[in-house]
Design a protein around this motif. Structure first.
Motif, PDB file in Angstrom:
ATOM      1  N   ASP A  83       0.814  -1.221   0.000  1.00 35.95           N
ATOM      2  CA  ASP A  83       0.000   0.000   0.000  1.00 35.95           C
ATOM      3  C   ASP A  83       0.847   1.270   0.000  1.00 35.95           C
ATOM      4  OD1 ASP A  83      -2.401  -1.448   0.048  1.00 35.95           O
ATOM      5  OD2 ASP A  83      -2.314  -1.648   2.226  1.00 35.95           O
ATOM      6  N   ASN A  84       2.161   1.130  -0.130  1.00 38.33           N
ATOM      7  CA  ASN A  84       3.007   2.327  -0.228  1.00 38.33           C
ATOM      8  C   ASN A  84       2.667   3.122  -1.490  1.00 38.33           C
ATOM      9  OD1 ASN A  84       6.175   0.869   0.965  1.00 38.33           O
ATOM     10  ND2 ASN A  84       4.359   1.490   2.087  1.00 38.33           N
ATOM     11  N   PRO A  85       2.832   4.439  -1.452  1.00 38.13           N
ATOM     12  CA  PRO A  85       2.692   5.234  -2.677  1.00 38.13           C
ATOM     13  C   PRO A  85       3.940   5.135  -3.551  1.00 38.13           C
ATOM     14  CG  PRO A  85       3.222   6.662  -0.837  1.00 38.13           C
ATOM     15  CD  PRO A  85       3.057   5.288  -0.257  1.00 38.13           C
ATOM     16  N   VAL A  86       4.415   3.920  -3.722  1.00 40.02           N
ATOM     17  CA  VAL A  86       5.587   3.607  -4.532  1.00 40.02           C
ATOM     18  C   VAL A  86       5.214   2.429  -5.417  1.00 40.02           C
ATOM     19  CG1 VAL A  86       7.998   2.826  -4.518  1.00 40.02           C
ATOM     20  CG2 VAL A  86       7.185   4.375  -2.722  1.00 40.02           C
ATOM     21  N   ALA A  87       5.589   2.462  -6.672  1.00 38.22           N
ATOM     22  CA  ALA A  87       5.242   1.377  -7.608  1.00 38.22           C
ATOM     23  C   ALA A  87       6.244   0.229  -7.461  1.00 38.22           C
ATOM     24  CB  ALA A  87       5.216   1.902  -9.038  1.00 38.22           C
ATOM     25  N   TRP A  88       6.266  -0.364  -6.271  1.00 41.64           N
ATOM     26  CA  TRP A  88       7.218  -1.446  -6.011  1.00 41.64           C
ATOM     27  C   TRP A  88       6.984  -2.629  -6.935  1.00 41.64           C
ATOM     28  CZ3 TRP A  88      11.268  -0.254  -3.383  1.00 41.64           C
ATOM     29  CH2 TRP A  88      11.221   0.581  -2.250  1.00 41.64           C
ATOM     30  N   GLN A  89       8.112  -3.226  -7.373  1.00 42.80           N
ATOM     31  CA  GLN A  89       8.076  -4.432  -8.184  1.00 42.80           C
ATOM     32  C   GLN A  89       8.808  -5.545  -7.439  1.00 42.80           C
ATOM     33  OE1 GLN A  89       6.435  -4.080 -11.350  1.00 42.80           O
ATOM     34  NE2 GLN A  89       5.999  -2.188 -10.214  1.00 42.80           N
ATOM     35  N   PRO A  90       8.400  -6.775  -7.596  1.00 42.34           N
ATOM     36  CA  PRO A  90       9.234  -7.868  -7.104  1.00 42.34           C
ATOM     37  C   PRO A  90      10.463  -8.017  -7.993  1.00 42.34           C
ATOM     38  CG  PRO A  90       7.348  -8.747  -8.287  1.00 42.34           C
ATOM     39  CD  PRO A  90       7.153  -7.254  -8.223  1.00 42.34           C
ATOM     40  N   PHE A  91      11.450  -8.745  -7.517  1.00 40.26           N
ATOM     41  CA  PHE A  91      12.674  -8.966  -8.283  1.00 40.26           C
ATOM     42  C   PHE A  91      12.382 -10.020  -9.337  1.00 40.26           C
ATOM     43  CE2 PHE A  91      16.836 -10.636  -9.279  1.00 40.26           C
ATOM     44  CZ  PHE A  91      17.702  -9.561  -9.144  1.00 40.26           C
ATOM     45  N   ASP A  92      12.084  -9.571 -10.562  1.00 45.05           N
ATOM     46  CA  ASP A  92      11.784 -10.517 -11.636  1.00 45.05           C
ATOM     47  C   ASP A  92      12.135  -9.898 -12.983  1.00 45.05           C
ATOM     48  OD1 ASP A  92       9.720  -8.692 -12.116  1.00 45.05           O
ATOM     49  OD2 ASP A  92       8.109 -10.063 -11.545  1.00 45.05           O
ATOM     50  N   ASP A  93      11.956 -10.675 -14.027  1.00 45.48           N
ATOM     51  CA  ASP A  93      12.328 -10.213 -15.371  1.00 45.48           C
ATOM     52  C   ASP A  93      11.550  -8.978 -15.780  1.00 45.48           C
ATOM     53  OD1 ASP A  93      14.071 -12.330 -15.539  1.00 45.48           O
ATOM     54  OD2 ASP A  93      12.735 -13.597 -16.747  1.00 45.48           O
ATOM     55  N   ALA A  94      10.271  -8.902 -15.384  1.00 47.55           N
ATOM     56  CA  ALA A  94       9.442  -7.777 -15.805  1.00 47.55           C
ATOM     57  C   ALA A  94       9.979  -6.456 -15.267  1.00 47.55           C
ATOM     58  CB  ALA A  94       7.997  -7.994 -15.353  1.00 47.55           C
ATOM     59  N   ALA A  95      10.449  -6.462 -14.033  1.00 40.96           N
ATOM     60  CA  ALA A  95      10.958  -5.224 -13.444  1.00 40.96           C
ATOM     61  C   ALA A  95      12.186  -4.724 -14.203  1.00 40.96           C
ATOM     62  CB  ALA A  95      11.294  -5.456 -11.975  1.00 40.96           C
ATOM     63  N   PHE A  96      13.107  -5.610 -14.514  1.00 40.26           N
ATOM     64  CA  PHE A  96      14.315  -5.182 -15.207  1.00 40.26           C
ATOM     65  C   PHE A  96      14.031  -4.843 -16.676  1.00 40.26           C
ATOM     66  CE2 PHE A  96      16.018  -7.084 -11.427  1.00 40.26           C
ATOM     67  CZ  PHE A  96      17.109  -6.287 -11.132  1.00 40.26           C
ATOM     68  N   ALA A  97      13.061  -5.518 -17.257  1.00 42.17           N
ATOM     69  CA  ALA A  97      12.661  -5.160 -18.623  1.00 42.17           C
ATOM     70  C   ALA A  97      12.082  -3.749 -18.659  1.00 42.17           C
ATOM     71  CB  ALA A  97      11.653  -6.175 -19.156  1.00 42.17           C
ATOM     72  N   GLU A  98      11.309  -3.383 -17.632  1.00 43.66           N
ATOM     73  CA  GLU A  98      10.753  -2.040 -17.565  1.00 43.66           C
ATOM     74  C   GLU A  98      11.858  -0.999 -17.410  1.00 43.66           C
ATOM     75  OE1 GLU A  98       7.763   1.044 -17.239  1.00 43.66           O
ATOM     76  OE2 GLU A  98       7.949  -0.917 -18.218  1.00 43.66           O
ATOM     77  N   ALA A  99      12.860  -1.300 -16.597  1.00 47.86           N
ATOM     78  CA  ALA A  99      13.986  -0.367 -16.447  1.00 47.86           C
ATOM     79  C   ALA A  99      14.729  -0.191 -17.769  1.00 47.86           C
ATOM     80  CB  ALA A  99      14.931  -0.876 -15.362  1.00 47.86           C
ATOM     81  N   ALA A 100      14.907  -1.283 -18.504  1.00 52.20           N
ATOM     82  CA  ALA A 100      15.575  -1.191 -19.806  1.00 52.20           C
ATOM     83  C   ALA A 100      14.732  -0.394 -20.789  1.00 52.20           C
ATOM     84  CB  ALA A 100      15.849  -2.594 -20.339  1.00 52.20           C
ATOM     85  N   ARG A 101      13.417  -0.619 -20.781  1.00 51.66           N
ATOM     86  CA  ARG A 101      12.527   0.095 -21.709  1.00 51.66           C
ATOM     87  C   ARG A 101      12.582   1.593 -21.452  1.00 51.66           C
ATOM     88  NH1 ARG A 101       7.760   2.454 -22.021  1.00 51.66           N
ATOM     89  NH2 ARG A 101       7.303   2.143 -19.803  1.00 51.66           N
ATOM     90  N   ARG A 102      12.564   1.983 -20.148  1.00 52.91           N
ATOM     91  CA  ARG A 102      12.567   3.403 -19.794  1.00 52.91           C
ATOM     92  C   ARG A 102      13.980   3.978 -19.716  1.00 52.91           C
ATOM     93  NH1 ARG A 102       9.700   3.711 -14.272  1.00 52.91           N
ATOM     94  NH2 ARG A 102      10.511   5.845 -14.446  1.00 52.91           N
ATOM     95  N   ASP A 103      14.988   3.083 -19.724  1.00 57.06           N
ATOM     96  CA  ASP A 103      16.386   3.474 -19.600  1.00 57.06           C
ATOM     97  C   ASP A 103      16.619   4.283 -18.321  1.00 57.06           C
ATOM     98  OD1 ASP A 103      19.051   3.441 -20.365  1.00 57.06           O
ATOM     99  OD2 ASP A 103      18.899   5.349 -21.437  1.00 57.06           O
TER     100      ASP A 103
END
Length: 704
Positions: free
Chosen positions: A18-38
């Motif tokens: 419920d934090n006002p933070v878009a937390w992600q678990p440690f998985d492929d999707a999170a790192f793919a999003e970081a790569a997409r947004r650079d």
């Protein structure tokens, strides 16, 4: 991306859903999003019972303005170190290289492929004591990413190479392949005996245990001391037994032990065990329950059985989950009446003199305060600092239920309800053994129920995979278990087999061991005649970000707060070797244990379990094989073996479907009740009564 922590197994992750933070678990999707947004990944690692993790969450991660900035410039990833020790280990190595220190919460900034370039631990909401605020750190990193990207990339490469090199240096040192690494072995002392000399030298002669402050329970080295106390040469056995007894006695009389509710806290802040860090961990209590139950069987008059029973009572009362598995921990913090989960560290456990008098009356309250080390002033943990004599114990036994009832009215610490497979496996082992050694069938039943839950929820038979964690009876969000999970659950099943004789537990342990060998090892490259046959990994599959960060997945040979997974699997294989009389079972053990001579002489507390397994491997296995007769005959025989069924002797029912190989050829002519007593794979003449069995067991050490 939305916050994706809802429904996770980890209570720590769910606390941040419920934090006002878009937390992600440690998985492929999170790192793919970081790569997409650079953009960089902000990795935050902690655990549910961590006090400063709660503090940083309250101060920073619950702030909507800071959360918006974090989401705009980073992909925030939240990790429970108990659920993902692989992630924690790799990035803790990076954090220590960058900052020369470590701890939790751990805050690491990563490139989109997973390499660390900046790190820290707790950051305050405002600058304090030379530490920048968390907002300042975020702004500085975001600015550097925009304007000095090349420098950050170079730093990330340097850190990744250093992490990889650190692991390689450790392997090289442990192999004795660097100049000066190998110790002289001219004295011919075996590693376990050499380790004992180091442990005796390192013992705190005043307060017991090892080292100064903070002082941790030496849980992983206790099996080595027990093994030397029962199977070592006479001089070694006496010294090991004395060290074991002093260590257990010191912890039992200290504030590390919860004298009201049972069970042990995580560690002592002080050298004299007088001020605990108040979180309670399943893995500590499972290991210490086992140690005290075994010590009670070896030295019945020392009072260890009381400590074992109290610890088992705590585990069953406060950590048991619906279905029979066990929760990971109790928090160090205590909620205040208004529901603020970030206040009151240890408040549930401490007492003032006036508080004791209020519950017990003036005279008894004062007497108990004096007995338990509660001086005038603020509330303190109960701390007798010694083992109580009979009169003191009687005073405490009368007061304890009243204090427990009063304490139950206080707000209780939060519980992390995730079930970790390996820690539950250790708990199954401890409860199964304690059920036999303390003659408490309820503990044995609890072990069976927990083991059943592990098999039903964590084991996927169709895929032959063990899940590391579960929550509310589901392992749906879990990663695959680590080597330690497979090994510890297998060991728990073998403990149940030894305690009950039920062959399904043996068959399940055998399957887990076989899968572990397939999933976590591969043939070693040709490294010469001294190279191990196989190379072991802690992970079946290493995530790409960890590889980029310098991690390798290679098995860590050192004990931490729990024994090394390689050492536990070695113990499982030694037990299967003894049960099956199959030498192939023991063949991988040397590659699992590795070269122990250096550790035995320099840091035996880092290899206590492996040293204990090596000593066990050199011992002659003892079997009592039962055939024919009635169920009552066999039950009477098991009772005659008694505690030895846990400590030294394997009781095998040759008539049970799926009985292990040690039962092969040991029959009951004409169906008559027959007992074969065997040592080192050679048997005495069969006998046909419990009295004759007892006579042979009395002479078991001389069997040939």
């Amino acid at each position: 991306m939305p916050n994706r922590l809802t429904g996770q197994s980890s209570a720590y992750l769910r606390q941040h859903a419920d934090n006002p933070v878009a937390w992600q678990p440690f998985d492929d999707a999170a790192f793919a999003e970081a790569a997409r947004r650079d953009v960089p990944v902000f990795l935050s690692v902690g655990y549910a019972a961590c006090h400063w993790c709660h503090v940083m969450a309250h101060e920073s991660f619950e702030d909507p303005v800071l959360g918006a900035y974090l989401d705009e410039h980073f992909v925030p990833v939240k990790v429970d170190r108990e659920e993902r020790p692989d992630v924690d280990a790799t990035y803790m190595a990076a954090t220590q290289l960058i900052t020369r220190q470590g701890g939790w919460p751990m805050s690491v900034f990563l490139t989109p492929d997973g390499r660390a370039f900046h790190a820290g631990t707790y950051f305050p909401p405002r600058p304090a004591h030379g530490t920048p605020s968390f907002r300042q750190v975020l702004e500085a990193v975001a600015g550097a990413w925009s304007t000095r990207r090349d420098e950050l990339e170079q730093a990330a490469d340097t850190v990744a190479r250093a992490v990889a090199g650190q692991a390689e240096d450790l392997r090289t040192a442990l192999s004795g392949a660097v100049p000066g690494a190998a110790e002289s072995e001219e004295d011919g002392t075996d590693p376990a005996a050499a380790a004992l000399e180091v442990l005796l030298r390192d013992e705190d002669p005043v307060h017991g245990g090892f080292g100064g402050a903070p002082k941790f329970p030496p849980s992983t080295v206790l099996p080595l001391l027990e093994r030397l106390a029962t199977g070592g040469a006479p001089g070694v056995a006496g010294r090991a037994g004395g060290l074991l007894g002093r260590t257990l006695g010191a912890m039992r009389g200290s504030a590390l032990f919860d004298h009201v509710g049972g069970g042990f806290h995580r560690y002592s802040v002080t050298r004299e065990w007088s001020l605990p860090h108040y979180e309670k961990m399943l893995y500590d209590n499972a290991q210490l329950l086992r140690a005290y139950a075994r010590a009670a069987a070896l030295d019945p008059g020392a009072g260890h059985g009381r400590t074992a029973a109290d610890t088992a009572g705590f585990v069953l009362r406060e950590l048991r989950l619906p279905g029979g598995a066990f929760a990971s921990s109790l928090d160090a913090d205590t909620p205040s009446p208004d529901g603020d989960v970030h206040s009151g560290e240890g408040a549930y456990y401490v007492w003032s003199r006036s508080g004791l008098r209020e519950v017990l009356g003036a005279d008894r309250g004062t007497a108990v305060a004096d007995l338990m080390g509660v001086a005038a002033g603020p509330p303190r943990p109960l701390h007798p600092g010694r083992v109580l004599d009979d009169d003191q114990q009687a005073l405490w036994d009368a007061a304890r239920p009243e204090l427990a009832a009063a304490r139950a009215r206080r707000p209780a610490p939060a519980r992390d309800d995730k079930a970790v497979a390996g820690w539950n496996g250790m708990t199954v082992t401890a409860l199964a053994e304690a059920g036999v050694l303390l003659e408490d069938p309820a503990l044995l039943l609890a072990a069976e129920q927990a083991a059943g839950q592990l098999w039903e929820v964590h084991w996927d038979g169709s895929r032959r995979r063990l899940a590391r964690t579960s929550h509310a009876g589901s392992a749906g969000h879990s990663i695959e278990g680590l080597l330690e999970d497979y090994a510890m659950v297998a060991e728990g099943f073998l403990a149940l087999y030894r305690a009950t004789g039920a062959t399904p537990w043996y068959e399940r342990a055998r399957e887990l061991a076989d899968v572990a060998a397939e999933r976590f090892s591969h043939p070693a490259p040709d490294g010469g005649p001294d190279a191990p046959e196989r190379v072991w990994s802690d992970l079946a599959n290493v995530p790409a970000p960890l590889l980029a960060a310098g991690g390798s997945g290679r098995a860590d040979p050192l004990d931490d707060v729990t024994p090394a997974g390689t050492a536990v699997l070695a113990a499982v294989l030694v037990e299967l070797w003894a049960l099956e009389e199959d030498e192939s079972r023991a063949r991988p053990v040397p590659s699992l244990l590795g070269p122990l001579e250096l550790l035995a002489r320099r840091s035996p507390r880092s290899a206590g379990r492996a040293l204990a397994v090596q000593a066990e491997l050199g011992a002659a296995p003892v079997h009592v094989v039962l055939a024919g007769g009635t169920a009552e005959d066999k039950l009477a025989a098991r009772r005659a073996v008694g505690p030895a069924a846990v400590l030294t002797t394997r009781v095998v029912d040759a008539d049970a479907p799926g009985a292990p190989g040690s039962a092969r050829g040991r029959t009951a002519p004409g169906g008559r009740f027959t007992v074969h007593v065997c040592r080192d794979f050679a048997c005495r003449a069969p006998v046909h009564s419990v009295a004759e069995l007892q006579e042979q067991l009395g002479g078991a050490p001389g069997l040939s």
